[in-house]
Design a protein around this motif. Sequence first.
Motif, PDB file in Angstrom:
ATOM      1  N   VAL A  82       0.976  -8.640  -2.637  1.00 45.99           N
ATOM      2  CA  VAL A  82       1.427  -7.571  -3.525  1.00 45.99           C
ATOM      3  C   VAL A  82       2.682  -8.044  -4.251  1.00 45.99           C
ATOM      4  O   VAL A  82       3.347  -8.990  -3.827  1.00 45.99           O
ATOM      5  CB  VAL A  82       1.719  -6.261  -2.752  1.00 45.99           C
ATOM      6  CG1 VAL A  82       0.470  -5.735  -2.100  1.00 45.99           C
ATOM      7  CG2 VAL A  82       2.826  -6.461  -1.727  1.00 45.99           C
ATOM      8  N   THR A  86       6.139  -6.282  -5.912  1.00 46.22           N
ATOM      9  CA  THR A  86       6.880  -5.032  -6.033  1.00 46.22           C
ATOM     10  C   THR A  86       8.149  -5.241  -6.849  1.00 46.22           C
ATOM     11  O   THR A  86       8.586  -6.367  -7.083  1.00 46.22           O
ATOM     12  CB  THR A  86       7.243  -4.470  -4.646  1.00 46.22           C
ATOM     13  OG1 THR A  86       8.104  -5.394  -3.973  1.00 46.22           O
ATOM     14  CG2 THR A  86       5.999  -4.256  -3.809  1.00 46.22           C
ATOM     15  N   PHE A  87       8.760  -4.140  -7.275  1.00 47.33           N
ATOM     16  CA  PHE A  87       9.970  -4.202  -8.094  1.00 47.33           C
ATOM     17  C   PHE A  87      11.135  -4.777  -7.303  1.00 47.33           C
ATOM     18  O   PHE A  87      11.309  -4.479  -6.122  1.00 47.33           O
ATOM     19  CB  PHE A  87      10.357  -2.810  -8.597  1.00 47.33           C
ATOM     20  CG  PHE A  87       9.431  -2.256  -9.629  1.00 47.33           C
ATOM     21  CD1 PHE A  87       9.213  -2.929 -10.824  1.00 47.33           C
ATOM     22  CD2 PHE A  87       8.764  -1.051  -9.425  1.00 47.33           C
ATOM     23  CE1 PHE A  87       8.361  -2.417 -11.784  1.00 47.33           C
ATOM     24  CE2 PHE A  87       7.912  -0.533 -10.377  1.00 47.33           C
ATOM     25  CZ  PHE A  87       7.710  -1.227 -11.559  1.00 47.33           C
ATOM     26  N   CYS A  89      15.451  -1.048  -6.573  1.00 45.53           N
ATOM     27  CA  CYS A  89      15.034   0.107  -5.786  1.00 45.53           C
ATOM     28  C   CYS A  89      16.188   1.107  -5.757  1.00 45.53           C
ATOM     29  O   CYS A  89      17.277   0.842  -6.274  1.00 45.53           O
ATOM     30  CB  CYS A  89      14.634  -0.306  -4.368  1.00 45.53           C
ATOM     31  SG  CYS A  89      15.982  -1.065  -3.428  1.00 45.53           S
ATOM     32  N   ARG A  98      17.249  -5.017  -4.400  1.00 49.41           N
ATOM     33  CA  ARG A  98      16.814  -4.935  -3.005  1.00 49.41           C
ATOM     34  C   ARG A  98      17.469  -6.019  -2.158  1.00 49.41           C
ATOM     35  O   ARG A  98      17.638  -7.156  -2.590  1.00 49.41           O
ATOM     36  CB  ARG A  98      15.297  -5.055  -2.923  1.00 49.41           C
ATOM     37  CG  ARG A  98      14.748  -6.386  -3.437  1.00 49.41           C
ATOM     38  CD  ARG A  98      13.235  -6.379  -3.507  1.00 49.41           C
ATOM     39  NE  ARG A  98      12.728  -7.663  -4.003  1.00 49.41           N
ATOM     40  CZ  ARG A  98      11.459  -7.902  -4.306  1.00 49.41           C
ATOM     41  NH1 ARG A  98      10.565  -6.934  -4.177  1.00 49.41           N
ATOM     42  NH2 ARG A  98      11.083  -9.094  -4.748  1.00 49.41           N
ATOM     43  N   GLY A 106       9.726  -2.106  -0.766  1.00 44.18           N
ATOM     44  CA  GLY A 106       8.581  -2.246  -1.655  1.00 44.18           C
ATOM     45  C   GLY A 106       7.258  -2.312  -0.919  1.00 44.18           C
ATOM     46  O   GLY A 106       6.260  -1.719  -1.344  1.00 44.18           O
ATOM     47  N   ILE A 107       7.246  -3.035   0.216  1.00 45.34           N
ATOM     48  CA  ILE A 107       6.023  -3.145   1.022  1.00 45.34           C
ATOM     49  C   ILE A 107       5.621  -1.780   1.578  1.00 45.34           C
ATOM     50  O   ILE A 107       4.446  -1.382   1.539  1.00 45.34           O
ATOM     51  CB  ILE A 107       6.253  -4.151   2.177  1.00 45.34           C
ATOM     52  CG1 ILE A 107       6.461  -5.560   1.644  1.00 45.34           C
ATOM     53  CG2 ILE A 107       5.115  -4.087   3.173  1.00 45.34           C
ATOM     54  CD1 ILE A 107       5.217  -6.337   1.374  1.00 45.34           C
ATOM     55  N   LYS A 121       6.476   1.197   0.403  1.00 43.23           N
ATOM     56  CA  LYS A 121       6.044   2.077  -0.688  1.00 43.23           C
ATOM     57  C   LYS A 121       4.610   1.761  -1.102  1.00 43.23           C
ATOM     58  O   LYS A 121       3.847   2.664  -1.453  1.00 43.23           O
ATOM     59  CB  LYS A 121       6.990   1.922  -1.882  1.00 43.23           C
ATOM     60  CG  LYS A 121       8.330   2.615  -1.699  1.00 43.23           C
ATOM     61  CD  LYS A 121       9.267   2.332  -2.860  1.00 43.23           C
ATOM     62  CE  LYS A 121       8.829   3.022  -4.126  1.00 43.23           C
ATOM     63  NZ  LYS A 121       9.806   2.815  -5.224  1.00 43.23           N
ATOM     64  N   THR A 122       4.251   0.486  -1.053  1.00 36.92           N
ATOM     65  CA  THR A 122       2.878   0.099  -1.388  1.00 36.92           C
ATOM     66  C   THR A 122       1.889   0.725  -0.412  1.00 36.92           C
ATOM     67  O   THR A 122       0.843   1.259  -0.813  1.00 36.92           O
ATOM     68  CB  THR A 122       2.741  -1.430  -1.367  1.00 36.92           C
ATOM     69  OG1 THR A 122       3.657  -2.001  -2.302  1.00 36.92           O
ATOM     70  CG2 THR A 122       1.328  -1.857  -1.730  1.00 36.92           C
ATOM     71  N   HIS A 138       1.525   4.528  -0.982  1.00 39.25           N
ATOM     72  CA  HIS A 138       0.704   4.894  -2.133  1.00 39.25           C
ATOM     73  C   HIS A 138      -0.765   4.522  -1.938  1.00 39.25           C
ATOM     74  O   HIS A 138      -1.597   4.781  -2.815  1.00 39.25           O
ATOM     75  CB  HIS A 138       1.234   4.209  -3.398  1.00 39.25           C
ATOM     76  CG  HIS A 138       2.474   4.849  -3.941  1.00 39.25           C
ATOM     77  ND1 HIS A 138       3.737   4.452  -3.551  1.00 39.25           N
ATOM     78  CD2 HIS A 138       2.651   5.866  -4.818  1.00 39.25           C
ATOM     79  CE1 HIS A 138       4.641   5.193  -4.194  1.00 39.25           C
ATOM     80  NE2 HIS A 138       4.014   6.052  -4.952  1.00 39.25           N
ATOM     81  N   GLU A 149       4.216 -10.295   0.686  1.00 35.92           N
ATOM     82  CA  GLU A 149       4.891 -10.593  -0.578  1.00 35.92           C
ATOM     83  C   GLU A 149       5.836 -11.765  -0.372  1.00 35.92           C
ATOM     84  O   GLU A 149       6.502 -11.855   0.672  1.00 35.92           O
ATOM     85  CB  GLU A 149       5.679  -9.383  -1.088  1.00 35.92           C
ATOM     86  CG  GLU A 149       6.397  -9.674  -2.412  1.00 35.92           C
ATOM     87  CD  GLU A 149       7.079  -8.455  -3.012  1.00 35.92           C
ATOM     88  OE1 GLU A 149       7.517  -8.541  -4.176  1.00 35.92           O
ATOM     89  OE2 GLU A 149       7.180  -7.420  -2.321  1.00 35.92           O
TER      90      GLU A 149
END
Length: 601
Positions: free
Chosen positions: A423, A425-426, A429, A462, A468-469, A471-472, A475, A487
């Motif tokens: 993944v 991610t941004f 954060c 971050r 990020g992990i 949040k993935t 969702h 990641e």
Amino acid sequence: MPTISVGRDRLFAALGKTYTQEEFEDLCFSFGIELDDVTTEKAIVRKEKHLEKEADEDEEIIYKIEIPANRYDLLCLEGLAQALRVFCGFQEIPTYILSDISKDAMLKMHVKPETSLIRPHVVCAVLRGLTFDKVRYNSFIDLQDKLHQNICRRRTLVAIGTHDLDKLEGPFTYEALPPSSINFTPLKQERSFRADELMEFYKSDLKLKKFLHIIEDSPVYPVIYDSKRTVLSLPPIINGAHSAITLDTKNVFIECTATDLTKAKIVLNTMVTAFAEYCENKFVIEPVEVISSDGKSHIYPDLSVYNMEVSLSYITGLIGVSLEAEEVTKFLNRMQLHAKQSTSDNKQCNFIVSVPPTRSDVLHPCDVMEDVAIAYGFNAIKDQAIVDNKGSKRLAASLTLLPLNELSDLIRKEVAMIGFTEVLTFILCSKKENFSMLNRKDDKSKAVIIGNPRSSDFEAVRTSLMPGILKTVAHNKDHPKPIKIFEVGDIAILDDNDVGAKNLRQLAALYCGANAGFEIIHGLVDKVMEKNGITFVSPGDKSGYYIERSDEPEFLAGRQARIIYKGKQVGTFGIVHPEVLNSFDIPDPCSFVELNIESFL
């Protein structure tokens, strides 16, 4: 990167050609921009209001196009369409000129010495015989807003004022006066305000209140008057209502007040060159004489072309392809840069590149090289040997991967082969996600905080890949279990170096299923170490790695460990704490690992 919204049909009409969406995406990619989204005005409103109403067939299609941050000339439909027409060969590179009027006949702007206390610079120009319609008018206003948010740094460096010249009478004066002595009717208001009253009035205005701090604490405010003491503007806050432009305006007076003269010139050039094509005399701009407090006179806008010498070997050497001089000339012309061949004393082929006023982003030969690469096509650049100026063959140096990136790619491949999905991610954060949602305390010594963030979702860089992990996973709760993701990416932490912070390349992986899968994450750690040639050793032995009990708040007590390599901690893994899972609204147990891969180099 800035994103502009343009009507598809209006854009195609300006280009003189209709494209399918796929064809236009290819054109954007070739030019170095990106079609980010396809929507409609009504769809945008429905999304903001969370309405479920179906789209009408007659809704205008809107293209949202992402452009480079330094290409100010592309911030409106006019500039974008012109650049694409030149790129596609539909139009020659336009030449912008100043109207042929004597210095005595020019409009004058007199600058008073007090302006040096608050906002010392002003530049001006006039667009004569302009023809507006509703779309052009909206584009004209929108370009000002885009420039204010971009190069103008929210009006702190430059503020733009546009006025109906037929409602004014020159010469003009740029002054700095006490707030109580400035009185005028501001734009969209019906009564007159003193400048200090205006500051209080706009503190409740959602748009303008964020600009008040620029001048409100100053003993004097900048103000522009015409010869009849009519207020044109109170920069950088608001224009006067008297000189407001409308669809019927034919002659537009543009003034830019600034703390940075160079940026003011760029902003003025961007405004006038974008809309000079709508003037009665196409691409002709009327100059204004600015007379400073010391009596010095300057004529604006400065539409002069400056020349830059760039060698053919420099361009081909950095791009990594062999090109003839004629090809380079053609590529530069497509990017709105005139180029003529010249020969140096050592008979090396050089180019004299003429940079127009629209291309303020071209500052160095590397910018010229980049434009050649864009016009040539990045996808057409292959890993091939090129001949240097000494006749020997070599591979372009830019094709060599950095050791850290090479290691990152190898680790990605190995973890993916184990069965984990990558993944991305941004890197930004919220502070809440970075600390309290992970049960961590912010001691102000680690995180890089973003100044004046536009959203609470992007307040900090971050310090871990964990938010990020998680949040993935949050969702994708409905995804079939188990979820195995990873990641490889950078984090940033504060440091005592010259920059004040440093990046660290991390590997993070998570397992989420009916059980926590601690043994799977432990096995992943062992596999990564094995593939890096690192053996498991006894505690205290610095020849390899070992694990020991840890006490990190984001993991369950007694179900976590730190990874020690060469005597230093390089990572941690364990079962994610239930409080952390609740914070991210994840119902299933998870195990997580994060380790620093730079330590393997």
